[in-house]
Design a protein around this motif. Sequence first.
Motif, PDB file in Angstrom:
ATOM      1  N   GLY A 102      -9.841   3.853   6.550  1.00 16.34           N
ATOM      2  CA  GLY A 102      -8.973   4.957   6.161  1.00 16.34           C
ATOM      3  C   GLY A 102      -8.958   6.109   7.140  1.00 16.34           C
ATOM      4  O   GLY A 102      -8.195   7.059   6.971  1.00 16.34           O
ATOM      5  N   ARG A 135      -1.922   3.443   7.845  1.00 15.97           N
ATOM      6  CA  ARG A 135      -1.261   2.666   6.801  1.00 15.97           C
ATOM      7  C   ARG A 135       0.252   2.878   6.850  1.00 15.97           C
ATOM      8  O   ARG A 135       1.041   1.939   6.683  1.00 15.97           O
ATOM      9  N   LYS A 139      -2.263   4.826  -2.054  1.00 11.81           N
ATOM     10  CA  LYS A 139      -3.639   4.862  -1.578  1.00 11.81           C
ATOM     11  C   LYS A 139      -4.487   3.812  -2.279  1.00 11.81           C
ATOM     12  O   LYS A 139      -4.212   3.396  -3.397  1.00 11.81           O
TER      13      LYS A 139
END
Length: 293
Positions: free
Chosen positions: A76, A108, A125
């Motif tokens: 992330g 992402r 998310k």
Amino acid sequence: MTTMKALFILLLSTAIMSTASAQQCEAPSSGCTFGMFNYEKCVCECIKPYCPDANGDCVVPLDNCGGNPWEGCTRGLDCPWWGSSSSADMCHTGSEVPPGVWAIYNTRAICCGVHAPFSTVCNLKGPNPPNNIPSSEPTIALQMPNEKVTLKFDLNGLPNDFDMTKVKANVLAGLKIILAQLKAREPDLQVSGINERSCNARRLDQQRQLRMVERELLRDASICYTVEVANSVNDKEYETLIVAEARASAEVVLDEIRTKLNYMNVGVEIGGENGSVGSGSGGINPTTMSNAN
């Protein structure tokens, strides 16, 4: 520069525009072919076995430039992202890029923009979209009449030992780019699914049979996909628009196949299901395609 690279670089520049490091470090104009650009180090980091060439791009398969560059990365934050092989709704991240994955992204958002441009859940998310079971193709939560548009891709000039699975994957990637291009001009276009379907056997005329004998080591193949469109504008004929866009953008599909698989002699002719005549590009002596019915 391929269309996929151009789309990737556009998304990448948008994602990092606000960061100070991005302003001080410029990525290669052609991107990192088999890797990902590290903005802190100002270098392309490569997926094994590729290493940087003299221009810093990950294209040399020497496997002698160190270990995994993302070992110890934080999910992330600075780990690479890649499209899921099992769902067109999802991107994954981690320190280990799976075998056979050659396209990776810094965020992402960039991954979803390339891998799942029509998905409504890819960007949510979490490791998987929360409270959603990933579908086999992108879906939208709209109750609208669906229009189905079938496209047939007639490929010629493929090597005798070509990998059909990889060819299909690259044709699909090219089709997604084409649909994204069309959506940029037609905001009402809502693609609810892209599904492979069987193609009718091709009738080989005498000229095609002779050409196959002359080429010997080159082969032809047909691939069909049905694009499902949630038709929010009832009087809009999306089939005409989609077929025309695909025919006009045949080079996008060829770029995907030639760049990713190195099948340099390949040509493609694209047409629709309801009598739309195919349009060819590249390859050796392309001929008019037969429509998928």
